[in-house]
Design an enzyme around this catalytic site. Structure first.
Site, mmCIF file in Angstrom:
data_model
loop_
_atom_site.group_PDB
_atom_site.id
_atom_site.type_symbol
_atom_site.label_atom_id
_atom_site.label_comp_id
_atom_site.label_asym_id
_atom_site.label_seq_id
_atom_site.Cartn_x
_atom_site.Cartn_y
_atom_site.Cartn_z
ATOM 1 N N ASP A 195 24.255 -93.927 4.636
ATOM 2 C CA ASP A 195 22.945 -93.580 5.200
ATOM 3 C C ASP A 195 22.019 -94.795 5.164
ATOM 4 O O ASP A 195 22.474 -95.950 5.079
ATOM 5 C CB ASP A 195 22.383 -92.368 4.439
ATOM 6 C CG ASP A 195 21.456 -91.508 5.287
ATOM 7 O OD1 ASP A 195 20.272 -91.862 5.414
ATOM 8 O OD2 ASP A 195 21.928 -90.495 5.842
ATOM 9 N N ASP A 196 20.741 -94.536 5.207
ATOM 10 C CA ASP A 196 19.695 -95.555 5.254
ATOM 11 C C ASP A 196 19.851 -96.567 4.105
ATOM 12 O O ASP A 196 20.289 -96.202 3.017
ATOM 13 C CB ASP A 196 18.357 -94.820 5.134
ATOM 14 C CG ASP A 196 17.186 -95.673 5.520
ATOM 15 O OD1 ASP A 196 17.391 -96.861 5.817
ATOM 16 O OD2 ASP A 196 16.066 -95.136 5.543
ATOM 17 N N LYS A 201 25.021 -91.457 12.545
ATOM 18 C CA LYS A 201 23.881 -90.552 12.363
ATOM 19 C C LYS A 201 22.667 -91.249 12.953
ATOM 20 O O LYS A 201 22.209 -92.269 12.426
ATOM 21 C CB LYS A 201 23.681 -90.263 10.873
ATOM 22 C CG LYS A 201 22.465 -89.395 10.566
ATOM 23 C CD LYS A 201 22.443 -89.050 9.080
ATOM 24 C CE LYS A 201 21.159 -88.376 8.655
ATOM 25 N NZ LYS A 201 21.065 -88.259 7.188
ATOM 26 N N TRP A 202 22.144 -90.724 14.054
ATOM 27 C CA TRP A 202 21.044 -91.351 14.801
ATOM 28 C C TRP A 202 19.762 -90.644 14.399
ATOM 29 O O TRP A 202 19.517 -89.516 14.797
ATOM 30 C CB TRP A 202 21.313 -91.182 16.286
ATOM 31 C CG TRP A 202 20.293 -91.724 17.242
ATOM 32 C CD1 TRP A 202 18.941 -91.647 17.155
ATOM 33 C CD2 TRP A 202 20.557 -92.405 18.474
ATOM 34 N NE1 TRP A 202 18.336 -92.226 18.238
ATOM 35 C CE2 TRP A 202 19.320 -92.700 19.070
ATOM 36 C CE3 TRP A 202 21.728 -92.773 19.133
ATOM 37 C CZ2 TRP A 202 19.211 -93.339 20.299
ATOM 38 C CZ3 TRP A 202 21.614 -93.409 20.354
ATOM 39 C CH2 TRP A 202 20.364 -93.697 20.925
ATOM 40 N N ASP A 203 18.952 -91.343 13.616
ATOM 41 C CA ASP A 203 17.747 -90.731 13.057
ATOM 42 C C ASP A 203 16.507 -91.120 13.869
ATOM 43 O O ASP A 203 16.519 -92.078 14.662
ATOM 44 C CB ASP A 203 17.606 -91.203 11.599
ATOM 45 C CG ASP A 203 16.922 -90.188 10.716
ATOM 46 O OD1 ASP A 203 16.247 -89.292 11.249
ATOM 47 O OD2 ASP A 203 17.050 -90.302 9.480
ATOM 48 N N ASN A 249 12.355 -90.883 12.635
ATOM 49 C CA ASN A 249 11.621 -90.334 11.503
ATOM 50 C C ASN A 249 10.105 -90.272 11.618
ATOM 51 O O ASN A 249 9.437 -90.055 10.607
ATOM 52 C CB ASN A 249 11.978 -91.131 10.242
ATOM 53 C CG ASN A 249 13.206 -90.561 9.564
ATOM 54 O OD1 ASN A 249 13.309 -89.362 9.375
ATOM 55 N ND2 ASN A 249 14.147 -91.415 9.222
ATOM 56 N N ASP A 286 16.198 -81.494 6.625
ATOM 57 C CA ASP A 286 16.284 -82.247 5.370
ATOM 58 C C ASP A 286 16.304 -81.299 4.180
ATOM 59 O O ASP A 286 16.583 -81.718 3.060
ATOM 60 C CB ASP A 286 15.080 -83.185 5.229
ATOM 61 C CG ASP A 286 15.322 -84.520 5.906
ATOM 62 O OD1 ASP A 286 16.477 -84.791 6.277
ATOM 63 O OD2 ASP A 286 14.352 -85.283 6.076
HETATM 64 C C1 GLA Z 1 15.546 -88.871 7.310
HETATM 65 C C2 GLA Z 1 16.818 -88.062 7.412
HETATM 66 C C3 GLA Z 1 17.538 -88.072 6.074
HETATM 67 C C4 GLA Z 1 17.829 -89.493 5.692
HETATM 68 C C5 GLA Z 1 16.556 -90.308 5.656
HETATM 69 C C6 GLA Z 1 16.853 -91.781 5.462
HETATM 70 O O1 GLA Z 1 14.621 -88.249 6.492
HETATM 71 O O2 GLA Z 1 16.532 -86.764 7.823
HETATM 72 O O3 GLA Z 1 18.715 -87.324 6.157
HETATM 73 O O4 GLA Z 1 18.755 -90.039 6.601
HETATM 74 O O5 GLA Z 1 15.835 -90.185 6.871
HETATM 75 O O6 GLA Z 1 15.724 -92.542 5.449
#
Ligand code: GLA
Length: 737
Positions: free
Chosen positions: A365-366, A475-477, A479, A547
């Site tokens: 992830d991030d 996973k293309w986010d 935010n 989330d």
């Molecule tokens: C968002 C996504 C999470 C995670 C964070 C990472 O909040 O919904 O699942 O990937 O970003 O910064």
């Protein structure tokens, strides 16, 4: 399925086994809506459905004894004898906003045509649907409108969208152009929507219609968790399994409007499309504008049937690519396990343990790119962080693959941190306006995806990373929402088109990357489920539902989401307790049971699990892989709503071949000495014998449906406690000679 056209009366009848949709041309050349609902027999003359009487006090048309205010219209234009809100409003070179589109012809097309640059439902063979295009023209504006309708053969589904072409030498400004509009001749409806917020997405709200305007919309630049681009109109008596329901779902990921206007004669106008708020589009000579698509579903068997139609259509004729029909991998995601605090060793340790539990895909992830140690920095700098991953992404990916796992990567391509090299190099690539500071959201700004140069740059960079890391999953986010919406690259007159151009840019990048990486599974995400809409589903067959991974909260979120979206679209993870969003403790079994109703994943550090928990997880994954086809491709039916009943919730899946029934039962709250409870299943074969897997109990389909399962005989609820989840798997018994 047929599209009948009465050439004499110019009446159009779209119909299939289940539904009819009728409209006609009025004496003044405009269109009147006649009927939408349960199938009507086709007859030559539908004139008894017309209503054109002029009421007292009405204004009438200049050239016809008609008051458009009273007429049920098909695509109302603006500022003549109708005072309700229009579907289309345009401004010409004189600044005038009056329009009048009259009928010029029609065309029938087998199958369904693509929408340029926009996601939409599709067909795989031209036998699956018929399309009707109706052409209208405004002589003063020198503009043509095309209303497109597609009726599917095997689904009670009609899709609509509209295109407008300007033939005038001067620009025409579109102030509003809805994808569909429809006037019902009554207001005997409740309306239902999926409302929420971050971590509380898509909760079901149902309200009776009242006089005047009621609407939902997004102004955030994304479809939003506040309101999903979906409404249903329900007869007051409609429930899950009975009554009429009309669904309107917009295949769009940006600002939308869904509106109902109940007028002074108790008729109801429904319009849906791009939100006209803060929207204008300048159309030059010979240019065409295309609206997104609205997918309309009619059910005469309640909300469940409506949802099942959406599920099947969206799973098979909106989602695309190899992953549409392939079982999705059980994944582990390191976000809640490590947040930004990881290195290669930690990731490999997680992956090694996850592999032993039966996990199939490891998602990084991030935090994997240059200097990204918190959410204050580095978005846009899509180069590996060599401090955390000194051997690079390729090496990590090879090691993960070497463990026998697939490898996935998180990206947030639409975003930029003010603390990034990209921002220093291209401050003008940020969404914003002159002389005003940008409002940060999660310490970041939005990249200007209305600017092709920006998309091209991000595209090449991301493509490099995905190639280098040989990824199997993305996973293309996304935010944050959009503030100071504007682009320094757009002319002043085009600033109000910015938000739509942005979304077109997002779709363009999705199209480029999904085309380049056809075997990669894309999962869309937007701070959880802030852009969980049909537009995204066209590019990414799976979306991160929320989330919020708390099992009880997820019961509501997934239940609400199931109004429109299939389980195959819902990413659902088991996370650690105390839950990071609510602080609640729930048993790992319950977390598993809830996540089983979507595409299963884990969002925890396996090394923190006890030996016993590890065994449970191992067993969960083994069990899930057995029943996954039932969930991913089967038919879901909702049984007990957590919104109506604070104690329980339940739903079931029946496999495509109808041999397996998977029932989920959640005890939200325990009660002492609980009352008897039966669970009545739905859609089983009356005369077939079903075994409850793991027991000797045999039931006939009619017993399970009409008498119901005596829950207390199979589940011990009395001292089980709160937040208990149970899975009951019924299997049709093999016929013996
Ligand atoms: C968002 C996504 C999470 C995670 C964070 C990472 O909040 O919904 O699942 O990937 O970003 O910064």
């Amino acid at each position: 399925m047929a599209i009948y056209v009465n050439e004499e009366t110019l009446t159009f009848h779209l119909t299939n086994r289940d539904v009819s949709y009728l409209f006609s041309v009025l004496p003044n050349g405009e269109l009147t809506h006649l009927y939408y609902g349960k199938k009507l027999s086709h007859v030559a003359d539908f004139s008894q459905l017309f209503y054109t009487e002029v009421k007292d006090n009405s204004c009438t048309e200049a050239d016809a004894a008609l008051s458009m205010d009273v007429i049920r219209q098909e695509y109302p234009s603006f500022s003549r004898s109708d005072f309700r809100l229009p579907a289309v409003q345009l401004t010409n070179k004189d600044g005038h906003r009056v329009s009048r589109f009259t009928y010029t012809g029609y065309e029938k097309v087998k199958g369904k045509t693509k929408l340029k640059g926009l996601p939409a439902t599709y067909v795989e063979s031209s036998e699956e649907a018929d399309t009707l295009k109706v052409f209208l023209r405004d002589e003063v504006l020198e503009a043509t409108l095309t209303l497109s309708y597609t009726i599917y053969q095997h689904h009670p589904v009609i899709t609509r969208h509209v295109t407008l072409t300007n033939h005038h030498r001067d620009d025409l400004i579109i102030n509003q152009m809805m994808s569909a509009s429809l006037d019902f001749n009554h207001n005997q409806f409740d309306w239902l929507e999926l409302a929420g917020s971050w971590a509380r997405e898509r909760h079901i709200k149902r309200t009776p219609l009242h006089a005047g305007i009621q609407n939902i919309q997004s102004t955030r630049g994304a479809s939003s968790p506040q309101h999903n681009p979906f409404i249903a109109l329900l007869r007051p008596e409609t429930a899950e399994h009975v009554g009429e329901a009309y669904g309107f779902s917009l295949v769009y990921s940006g600002n939308f409007l869904a509106q109902m206007e109940v007028d002074h004669y108790d008729t109801t106008r429904v319009t849906m499309g791009i939100n006209p708020f803060d929207f204008n589009w300048r159309l030059e000579r010979d240019e065409t504008f295309t609206t997104p698509e609205v997918v309309m579903v009619y059910s005469d068997q309640g909300l469940n049937k409506l949802s099942q139609v959406y599920h099947t259509l969206y799973r098979t004729r909106l989602a695309r690519g190899v992953w549409r029909d392939k079982l999705r991998p059980v994944l582990i995601n390191n976000w809640e396990a490590t947040y930004f605090n990881f290195n290669e060793d930690k990731l490999l340790q997680m992956a090694t343990e996850a592999k032993q539990l039966g996990v199939e895909l490891f998602v990084l992830d991030d935090g994997w790119f240059k200097g990204r140690n918190s959410d204050t920095t580095s978005l846009g700098d899509w180069f590996v962080d060599e401090k955390k991953l000194p051997n690079g992404l390729r090496s990590l990916s090879e090691k993960i693959h070497g463990l026998g796992l697939q490898f996935g990567l998180w990206i947030e391509p639409e975003m930029i941190s003010p603390k990034s090299e990209l921002y220093h190099a291209h401050p003008d690539w940020v969404v914003g306006v002159n002389n005003r500071p940008n409002s940060p959201g999660r310490n970041q700004y939005v990249l200007d995806f209305s600017n092709k140069a920006v998309i091209d740059y991000i595209y090449h960079l991301i493509k490099e990373r995905l190639t280098e890391a040989n990824v199997d999953y993305v996973k293309w986010d996304m935010n944050r929402f959009m503030t100071e919406a504007g682009s320094v690259h757009l002319a002043p007159a085009d600033q109000t088109s910015f938000r739509h151009r942005y979304i077109l840019g997002v779709y363009r990048l999705y199209e480029l990357l999904t085309t380049d990486f056809p075997n990669v599974l894309f999962e869309s995400c937007a701070a959880g489920g802030a852009r969980f809409d049909p537009g995204m589903l066209y590019y990414a067959p799976q979306g991160w539902t929320s989330d919020d991974t708390d099992a009880l909260e997820r019961v509501k979120i997934q239940y609400g989401t199931s109004l429109v979206y299939p389980a195959s679209m819902m990413g659902a993870h088991v996370s650690a307790v105390p839950n990071h969003q609510t602080g609640r403790m729930t048993p790992i079994e319950t977390r598993g049971v809830v996540a089983f109703s979507g595409m299963l994943g884990y969002e925890l550090d396996p090394s923190q699990l006890s030996k016993e928990e590890k065994t449970i997880v191992q067993e969960q994954i083994r069990h899930y892989k057995q029943v996954q086809p039932v969930v991913q491709f089967g038919q879901m039916t909702r049984l007990i709503s957590p919104f109506d009943d604070p104690l329980h919730a339940s739903w079931q899946f029946v496999s495509q071949d109808e041999t397996d029934v998977l029932v989920t039962y959640i005890q939200q709250q325990a009660q002492p000495n609980p009352a008897f409870r039966q669970l009545k299943l739905v859609g089983l074969k009356k005369n077939k014998a079903y075994t409850l897997v793991g027991t000797d109990s045999i039931f006939y389909g009619d017993q399970l449906m009409y008498h119901g399962l005596e829950l207390d005989r199979y589940i011990d609820r009395s001292d089980a406690g709160d937040a208990r989840g149970y899975l009951l798997h019924f299997k049709v018994q093999e016929e013996t000679e």
